[in-house]
Motif scaffolding. Structure first.
Motif, short mmCIF file in Angstrom:
data_model
loop_
_atom_site.label_atom_id
_atom_site.label_comp_id
_atom_site.label_asym_id
_atom_site.label_seq_id
_atom_site.Cartn_x
_atom_site.Cartn_y
_atom_site.Cartn_z
N ARG A 15 -5.77 2.59 12.80
CA ARG A 15 -4.76 1.45 13.10
C ARG A 15 -4.03 1.02 11.87
O ARG A 15 -2.75 0.74 12.07
CB ARG A 15 -5.83 0.22 13.58
CG ARG A 15 -6.09 0.20 15.07
CD ARG A 15 -6.83 -1.20 15.42
NE ARG A 15 -8.04 -1.43 14.95
CZ ARG A 15 -9.31 -0.93 14.92
NH1 ARG A 15 -9.44 -0.14 16.08
NH2 ARG A 15 -10.43 -1.29 14.38
N LYS A 16 -4.76 1.20 10.79
CA LYS A 16 -3.98 0.71 9.61
C LYS A 16 -2.66 1.72 9.08
O LYS A 16 -1.67 1.31 8.72
CB LYS A 16 -5.02 0.84 8.40
CG LYS A 16 -4.04 0.47 7.11
CD LYS A 16 -5.06 0.36 5.74
CE LYS A 16 -4.18 -0.17 4.65
NZ LYS A 16 -5.05 -0.14 3.63
N SER A 17 -3.02 3.08 9.70
CA SER A 17 -1.75 4.12 9.39
C SER A 17 -0.72 3.83 10.16
O SER A 17 0.26 4.25 9.78
CB SER A 17 -2.51 5.37 9.60
OG SER A 17 -2.64 5.54 11.05
N LYS A 18 -1.02 3.10 11.41
CA LYS A 18 0.20 3.00 12.13
C LYS A 18 1.17 1.59 11.73
O LYS A 18 2.02 1.16 12.30
CB LYS A 18 -0.18 2.48 13.64
CG LYS A 18 -0.79 3.86 14.20
CD LYS A 18 0.32 5.00 14.16
CE LYS A 18 -0.29 6.45 14.79
NZ LYS A 18 0.53 7.44 14.54
N THR A 19 0.56 0.76 10.89
CA THR A 19 1.21 -0.28 10.15
C THR A 19 2.29 0.22 9.10
O THR A 19 2.35 1.35 8.61
CB THR A 19 0.24 -1.24 9.46
OG1 THR A 19 -0.21 -0.54 8.46
CG2 THR A 19 -0.82 -1.71 10.39
N PRO A 20 3.33 -0.81 8.92
CA PRO A 20 4.17 -0.53 7.59
C PRO A 20 3.95 0.01 6.48
O PRO A 20 4.40 0.78 6.14
CB PRO A 20 4.95 -1.67 7.66
CG PRO A 20 4.96 -2.36 9.15
CD PRO A 20 3.31 -2.10 9.60
N GLU A 21 2.82 -0.54 6.01
CA GLU A 21 2.31 -0.30 4.63
C GLU A 21 1.55 1.04 4.69
O GLU A 21 1.53 1.70 3.71
CB GLU A 21 1.28 -1.41 4.28
CG GLU A 21 -0.12 -1.74 4.77
CD GLU A 21 0.11 -2.70 5.68
OE1 GLU A 21 -1.09 -2.91 6.34
OE2 GLU A 21 0.89 -3.08 6.18
N GLY A 22 0.85 1.29 5.85
CA GLY A 22 0.47 2.84 6.15
C GLY A 22 -1.18 2.96 5.22
O GLY A 22 -1.54 1.80 4.81
N LEU A 23 -1.38 3.90 4.71
CA LEU A 23 -2.71 4.35 4.15
C LEU A 23 -2.30 4.80 2.76
O LEU A 23 -1.37 5.32 2.29
CB LEU A 23 -3.57 5.58 4.85
CG LEU A 23 -4.11 5.12 6.11
CD1 LEU A 23 -4.59 6.67 6.84
CD2 LEU A 23 -4.95 4.15 6.25
N THR A 24 -3.47 4.34 1.66
CA THR A 24 -3.08 4.80 0.50
C THR A 24 -3.81 6.22 0.50
O THR A 24 -4.38 6.81 1.39
CB THR A 24 -4.41 3.95 -0.34
OG1 THR A 24 -5.64 4.18 -0.02
CG2 THR A 24 -3.82 2.50 -0.34
N PRO A 25 -3.65 7.01 -0.69
CA PRO A 25 -3.93 8.35 -0.62
C PRO A 25 -5.65 8.66 -0.56
O PRO A 25 -6.05 9.51 0.02
CB PRO A 25 -3.60 9.01 -2.15
CG PRO A 25 -2.32 8.07 -2.40
CD PRO A 25 -2.69 6.72 -1.65
N GLU A 26 -6.22 7.51 -1.05
CA GLU A 26 -7.86 7.46 -1.01
C GLU A 26 -8.21 7.44 0.33
O GLU A 26 -9.00 7.90 0.80
CB GLU A 26 -8.31 6.43 -1.87
CG GLU A 26 -8.14 6.57 -3.40
CD GLU A 26 -6.91 6.12 -4.14
OE1 GLU A 26 -6.13 5.46 -3.09
OE2 GLU A 26 -6.40 6.68 -4.97
N GLU A 27 -7.41 6.31 1.24
CA GLU A 27 -7.86 6.07 2.58
C GLU A 27 -7.50 7.41 3.33
O GLU A 27 -8.25 7.71 4.13
CB GLU A 27 -7.19 5.08 2.97
CG GLU A 27 -7.75 3.73 2.36
CD GLU A 27 -6.76 2.61 2.67
OE1 GLU A 27 -7.48 1.35 2.91
OE2 GLU A 27 -5.60 2.77 2.99
N LYS A 28 -6.44 8.25 3.13
CA LYS A 28 -6.06 9.40 3.79
C LYS A 28 -7.15 10.28 3.71
O LYS A 28 -7.39 11.02 4.47
CB LYS A 28 -4.72 9.94 3.22
CG LYS A 28 -3.61 9.25 3.65
CD LYS A 28 -2.14 9.78 3.29
CE LYS A 28 -1.02 8.90 3.59
NZ LYS A 28 0.24 9.44 3.16
#
Length: 75
Positions: A15-28
């Protein structure tokens, strides 16, 4: 083993990846690891289920799929 908490985290990261801010490299990286664990868990479960299946041949003999696979591929 994948837990409900892990699945919840996978969904949260999606869900966060679909938001404008996206994921951090750590979250990816975390998302990739969790997805890999999830897929491995699905494969283990499927293999376990297939290993318990017995089929009946036309001549009436019963063959366990795990044994048949081992005979055919030697695994």
């Amino acid at each position: 083993m994948i837990t409900d908490k892990d699945i919840e985290r996978i969904n949260e990261l999606y869900r966060k990846s679909k938001t404008p801010e996206g994921l951090t490299p750590e979250e990816k990286e975390e998302q990739m690891c969790l997805r890999g664990e999830y897929i491995a868990s699905i494969r283990r479960n499927l293999k376990s289920q297939l290993d318990t299946i017995t089929i009946q041949k036309e001549d009436g003999t019963l063959v366990n799929l795990k044994e048949r696979h081992q005979e055919k591929y030697g695994n």
